[in-house]
Design a protein around this motif. Structure first.
Motif: not given
Length: 232
Positions: A21, A25, A28, A88, A92-93, A95-96, A103-105, A110
């Motif tokens: 995470t 993060t 990103l 952000f 994040s989505s 980049s999955s 994703p850090p979310t 996060t």
């Protein structure tokens, strides 16, 4: 199968640990900052503009328009905060789809941090727009009896923001992980595409809810309409 990137630990010593995470993060954030710097280094005001500038102007104009439709005066003032939240979460989505990137979310820490940013931003924008007295007076509206309920509402909606985003992101990653382990390749690819769509929708919902909370704190109360005198 991991339910959260918190479970992937790269380095650990004592009470200090470096998990996925934290790493993803910062990766990103560096990518977003570097991309923004590269895209805005040669801004032009004439008709000859780069493709990146046109893309950025479309995104910023769309965010500014959404903020204005919610009812905030001078929407450009709120674009940096709301736009950063949207970019952000959305990045994040997206980049999955990168192999190895989580994703850090998908981590509750996060999403809680993002919700706390909104929790702090609401009084900051509210005080900037209405002053300290005007903002604090909103907690006793419509009557002073509502003071504890308004405080509870402030805390509960922050918790709801964090849990909603975490639940949607975590469940999407978990479903794809289960399908990858028990089904052929095609179906997980479709689910991954659906997960990307859901991730962008969640980024939009999070940004809109943050704007609504800020608007409720920053908007000036309208005076009650006067009742015309009844002729004798």
């Amino acid at each position: 199968m991991r339910l959260s990137p918190d479970q992937l630990v790269f380095w650990h010593r004592g009470v200090v640990s470096l998990n996925a995470t934290i790493v993803f993060t910062w990766v990103l954030m560096v990518v977003l900052v570097a991309g923004s710097a590269l895209a805005t280094r040669r801004l032009a005001t004439g008709s000859r503009r780069s493709r990146w500038q046109n893309l950025l102007e479309i995104v910023v104009t769309a965010i500014e328009g959404q903020i204005g439709e919610i009812g905030l005066d001078n929407p450009r003032r709120y674009v940096p905060f709301v736009g950063t939240l949207f970019l952000f979460i959305g990045a994040s989505s997206l980049s999955s789809i990168i192999p190895g990137f989580e994703p850090p979310t998908g981590s509750l820490s996060t999403t809680v941090a993002l919700a706390l940013c909104v929790f702090v931003a609401v009084p900051v924008f509210g005080i900037a727009a209405r002053g300290v007295g005007g903002y604090l007076a909103s907690y006793v509206q419509p009557t002073v009896i509502m003071l504890p309920f308004n405080i509870i509402s402030e805390a509960s909606r922050t918790l709801a923001l964090a849990v909603r985003l975490f639940g949607n992101m975590m469940s999407g990653a978990m479903i794809v992980g289960i399908l990858v382990s028990i089904t052929p390749l095609l179906f997980p690819v479709v689910m991954t595409a659906l997960g990307l769509l859901i991730g962008m929708v969640q980024a939009y919902i999070f940004a809109i809810l943050a704007t609504v909370y800020i608007a409720a704190a920053a908007r000036q109360p309208r005076p009650a309409p006067r009742t015309p005198p009844v002729p004798a």
